[in-house]
Design a protein around this motif. Structure first.
Motif, short mmCIF file in Angstrom:
data_model
loop_
_atom_site.label_atom_id
_atom_site.label_comp_id
_atom_site.label_asym_id
_atom_site.label_seq_id
_atom_site.Cartn_x
_atom_site.Cartn_y
_atom_site.Cartn_z
N ALA A 38 -13.78 -27.99 -21.58
CA ALA A 38 -13.18 -27.49 -20.31
C ALA A 38 -11.79 -27.52 -20.39
O ALA A 38 -11.17 -27.10 -18.91
N THR A 39 -11.57 -28.66 -20.64
CA THR A 39 -9.74 -29.89 -20.78
C THR A 39 -9.74 -28.18 -21.05
O THR A 39 -8.03 -28.70 -20.73
N PHE A 40 -9.16 -27.47 -21.80
CA PHE A 40 -8.25 -26.90 -22.67
C PHE A 40 -8.30 -25.90 -21.50
O PHE A 40 -6.46 -25.42 -21.58
N PHE A 41 -9.09 -25.24 -20.84
CA PHE A 41 -9.19 -24.54 -19.83
C PHE A 41 -8.05 -24.61 -18.64
O PHE A 41 -7.60 -24.80 -18.38
N ALA A 42 -8.30 -26.28 -18.78
CA ALA A 42 -7.71 -27.55 -17.43
C ALA A 42 -6.38 -27.49 -17.86
O ALA A 42 -5.14 -27.32 -16.79
N SER A 43 -5.83 -27.62 -19.17
CA SER A 43 -4.84 -27.14 -19.90
C SER A 43 -3.58 -26.13 -18.79
O SER A 43 -2.88 -26.29 -18.66
N TYR A 44 -4.88 -25.35 -19.43
CA TYR A 44 -3.77 -23.93 -18.56
C TYR A 44 -3.53 -24.18 -17.50
O TYR A 44 -2.46 -23.93 -16.11
N ALA A 68 11.70 -27.96 -20.79
CA ALA A 68 10.16 -27.61 -20.78
C ALA A 68 9.55 -26.41 -20.87
O ALA A 68 8.92 -26.20 -21.79
N HIS A 69 10.14 -25.70 -20.39
CA HIS A 69 10.16 -24.02 -20.22
C HIS A 69 10.57 -23.94 -21.53
O HIS A 69 10.71 -22.89 -21.75
N GLN A 70 11.60 -24.30 -22.30
CA GLN A 70 12.06 -23.84 -23.40
C GLN A 70 10.86 -23.79 -24.55
O GLN A 70 11.48 -23.19 -25.79
N VAL A 71 9.78 -24.55 -23.94
CA VAL A 71 8.73 -25.11 -25.00
C VAL A 71 8.10 -23.64 -25.26
O VAL A 71 7.15 -23.76 -23.85
N LYS A 72 7.29 -22.96 -25.54
CA LYS A 72 6.75 -21.78 -25.90
C LYS A 72 5.32 -21.90 -25.88
O LYS A 72 3.53 -21.58 -25.39
N HIS A 73 5.34 -23.17 -27.07
CA HIS A 73 3.77 -23.46 -27.86
C HIS A 73 3.67 -24.75 -26.94
O HIS A 73 3.62 -26.05 -28.48
N PRO A 74 3.60 -25.30 -26.82
CA PRO A 74 3.57 -27.34 -26.24
C PRO A 74 2.52 -27.56 -26.93
O PRO A 74 2.79 -28.55 -27.32
N PHE A 75 1.27 -27.00 -27.55
CA PHE A 75 0.50 -27.86 -28.14
C PHE A 75 0.81 -28.26 -29.68
O PHE A 75 0.62 -29.28 -30.17
N ARG A 76 1.62 -26.83 -30.27
CA ARG A 76 2.55 -27.15 -31.08
C ARG A 76 3.12 -27.66 -31.18
O ARG A 76 3.78 -28.35 -32.19
N ARG A 116 3.39 -32.80 -21.18
CA ARG A 116 2.97 -33.58 -20.60
C ARG A 116 1.27 -33.62 -20.66
O ARG A 116 0.30 -33.94 -20.45
N SER A 117 1.10 -31.64 -20.20
CA SER A 117 -0.21 -31.32 -19.41
C SER A 117 -0.79 -30.89 -21.21
O SER A 117 -2.02 -31.66 -21.14
N ALA A 118 -0.28 -30.75 -22.19
CA ALA A 118 -1.29 -30.18 -23.70
C ALA A 118 -1.04 -32.05 -23.92
O ALA A 118 -2.67 -31.91 -24.93
N GLY A 119 -0.51 -32.86 -23.49
CA GLY A 119 -1.02 -33.92 -23.99
C GLY A 119 -1.82 -34.82 -23.58
O GLY A 119 -3.01 -35.45 -23.94
N GLN A 120 -1.71 -34.48 -22.20
CA GLN A 120 -2.84 -34.94 -21.34
C GLN A 120 -3.99 -34.67 -21.85
O GLN A 120 -5.85 -34.96 -21.32
N SER A 121 -4.17 -32.96 -22.05
CA SER A 121 -5.33 -32.53 -22.42
C SER A 121 -6.06 -33.23 -23.77
O SER A 121 -7.47 -32.42 -24.24
N VAL A 122 -5.50 -33.67 -24.56
CA VAL A 122 -5.15 -33.77 -25.98
C VAL A 122 -6.07 -35.20 -25.38
O VAL A 122 -7.28 -35.71 -25.86
N THR A 123 -5.38 -36.12 -24.74
CA THR A 123 -6.17 -37.23 -24.40
C THR A 123 -7.32 -36.72 -23.44
O THR A 123 -8.66 -38.49 -23.97
N VAL A 124 -8.08 -36.33 -23.08
CA VAL A 124 -9.54 -35.90 -21.99
C VAL A 124 -9.94 -35.63 -22.97
O VAL A 124 -11.18 -35.41 -23.66
#
Length: 442
Positions: A46-52, A214-222, A369-377
Motif C-alpha cells: 500500500a505504501t507505493f500507492f500512498a506515495s502517489y 521538487a517540480h523539476q524532478v519527474k521521477h522522484p524514485f529514480r 521526500r515523499s518517495a524517500g518516506q515511501s521507501v522508509t515505510v
C-alpha cells in the motif's frame, strides 16, 4: 486467547494444551504467523500507492484514506467467521498502516517549528506506544469474556480508526504540500496560522524554492539513486532494517506468547505484556523531552549499550533455567526476566523506536521526500513482516539463542551510528543538504 485459537487455530490450541512439544515450539505455526504478518505485507504494498496520494492529493487526504481502510478492516475482523475473512480484514488494516505511516510523519515534520521538530514528530511514536498499551489492556480485560471476548478486542480497534478518520476531516494540509501543489496563497495562510505570526516570508520563500526544485524532478524514485541523495537513502533503509533487528517487534507482538513459553500462566503473561506496554509509553516521553536537547546520536548510542546488556542477560537466564520441557520459571527468575525485558523496551522506546521514523522523515529534501518516506515505510514493513513471520519458528529452533541473535545486531547498528550518522538536531529541514550532508566526512 483460547476461544480465538479454538475457532481459527485449533492445531495451535491442541499443541498448547495437550502436546509434549518443546516449550519453545508450542506456537510455531505458519498460519498463526501469517495472521500477524499479513498486515505488514499489505502495508508494504500500500505504501507505493500512498506515495502517489501523499504527493498529489496531500497529506490530509492520505490520512483520510488510511482511516477508511482501518474502519473496514476492523469491521471484517470483528465479524470474522473463518480464517479467510480474518486475514482479509487484517490485510485492509495493513493498507491503513501503509497510508498512515506514509502521511503522518511527513505531516508532523512539515508543520513543526525547527526547534521542537524532533519532539513533535516523536508524539507519533508516543501514540503508537499508547496504542500498544491500550491493546494489551483491552486483551487483558476481554480475555475474561467467553466465548466472544476476542471479537470485542478486535472490534475496539474501531475507536482509534474513527478518531483518525474524523480528525483527518478537520486538520489543514501542510504548507509544504499546498505550495507543492500550486496553492500558494492557501499555503501562506496556513503557514501564518500554524506559526502564529504574519512574518513568514523567509520560511515561505524557502518552501517555495524547495517546491520549485521538487517540480523539476519527474521521477522522484529514480532521483533517490543519485549520488547526492544516496546518504539519506542508505540511512533510511538501514534504520528500518536495524529497527526491526533490535528484536523489539518480536518481543512486543509476542509478549504474551513469550511469557507463556517461560511458564507464566495465561493471565500473568498478559499482565506482563501490559507492564512492558506501560514502560514503552513512559520511555517514549523521555525521548520527546531529550531528543532536541541532547541530540539523536547520544540517544541511539546509549540505548545500544542498554539493549545489548539486557538481551545477553535474558539469553543467559533462559539458557540456564528454561529447558525444552521445564514446567515453570521460578517466581524470582520470572520477575527478573520481566525486568530485563522492560530494560530493553525502555531503551528502544527512547531511541530506535521514535528515531527510526524521525531521522528519515527530516533528512530527505522536498523533491524526494515523499518517495524517500515511501521507501522508509516499505522497508520497515518488509522487515516487520519477515520478523513477524519468522519469530515463532526462530524461537522454536534457536530457543534462548534468539536473544543472542538480536544482541549481535545491536552491536552492528551501534557501530553504524557511531561512524556514519550525522547529528540533525536544530537543523532546519530545508537546509539539511547544505548544513549536514555536504559537510559529512564520508
Amino acid at each position: 486467547m483460547d476461544d480465538f485459537l479454538i475457532k481459527f487455530f485449533p492445531k495451535v490450541y491442541r499443541r498448547k494444551t495437550e502436546s509434549k512439544d518443546s516449550n519453545y515450539c508450542k506456537y510455531d505455526n505458519q498460519g498463526l504467523q501469517l495472521f500477524t504478518s499479513s498486515l505488514y505485507l499489505a502495508g508494504l504494498t500500500a505504501t507505493f500507492f500512498a506515495s502517489y496520494t501523499t504527493r498529489n492529493l496531500g497529506r490530509k487526504h492520505t490520512m483520510l484514506i488510511a482511516g477508511i481502510f482501518f474502519l473496514v478492516g476492523v469491521i471484517l475482523n470483528g465479524a470474522a467467521q473463518d480464517l479467510a475473512m480474518l486475514i482479509i480484514g487484517r490485510i485492509l488494516l495493513g493498507c491503513g498502516v501503509g497510508f498512515a505511516n506514509q502521511a503522518v510523519p511527513l505531516f508532523l515534520s512539515e508543520i513543526a517549528p525547527t526547534r521542537i521538530r524532533g519532539g513533535l514528530n516523536i508524539l507519533f511514536q508516543l501514540n503508537v506506544t499508547i496504542g500498544i498499551l491500550f491493546a494489551n489492556l483491552v486483551n487483558y480485560g476481554t480475555s475474561k469474556i467467553h466465548p466472544w471476548g476476542w471479537r470485542l478486542s478486535l472490534s475496539l480497534a474501531g475507536v482509534p480508526a474513527l478518531l483518525l478518520t474524523v480528525g483527518a476531516l478537520f486538520v489543514v494540509d501542510t504548507p509544504n504540500s499546498l505550495i507543492e501543489r500550486g496553492r500558494l496563497e492557501e499555503g501562506k495562510a496556513v503557514l501564518k496560522k500554524i506559526r502564529g505570526t504574519d512574518n513568514v516570508e523567509p520560511e515561505f520563500n524557502e518552501i517555495l524554492e524547495a517546491s520549485r526544485v521538487a517540480h523539476q524532478v519527474k521521477h522522484p524514485f529514480r532521483n533517490l539513486l543519485k549520488r547526492r541523495n544516496r546518504p539519506q537513502l542508505v540511512i533510511a533503509i538501514l534504520f528500518q532494517i536495524f529497527q526491526q533487528f533490535t528484536g523489539i517487534n518480536a518481543i512486543m507482538f509476542y509478549a504474551p506468547v513469550l511469557f507463556n513459553t517461560l511458564g507464566f500462566k495465561s493471565d500473568a503473561s498478559l499482565y506482563s505484556a501490559v507492564i512492558t506496554g506501560a514502560v514503552n509509553v513512559l520511555s517514549t516521553v523521555v525521548s520527546i523531552y531529550s531528543v532536541d536537547r541532547v541530540g539523536r546520536r547520544i540517544l541511539l548510542l546509549e540505548a545500544g549499550v542498554q539493549m545489548f546488556i539486557s538481551q545477553v542477560v535474558i539469553a543467559i537466564v533462559l539458557g540456564i533455567k528454561v529447558t525444552d520441557r521445564s514446567e515453570n520459571l521460578s517466581h524470582g527468575y520470572a520477575i527478573f526476566v520481566v525486568v530485563m525485558v522492560c530494560t530493553f523496551v525502555s531503551s528502544f522506546a527512547w531511541s530506535w523506536g521514535p528515531l527510526g521514523w524521525l531521522i528519515p522523515s527530516e533528512t530527505f529534501p522536498m523533491e524526494t521526500r515523499s518517495a524517500g518516506q515511501s521507501v522508509t515505510v516499505c522497508v520497515n514493513l518488509l522487515f516487520t513482516f519477515v520478523i513477524a513471520q519468522a519469530f515463532l519458528s526462530m524461537l522454536c529452533h534457536l530457543k534462548y539463542g534468539i536473544f543472542a541473535f538480536f544482541s549481535g545486531w545491536v552491536v552492528v547498528m551501534s557501530v553504524f551510528v557511531l561512524f556514519f550518522l550525522p547529528e540533525t538536531k536544530n537543523v532546519p529541514i530545508e537546509e539539511m543538504t547544505e548544513k549536514v550532508w555536504k559537510q559529512h566526512w564520508f
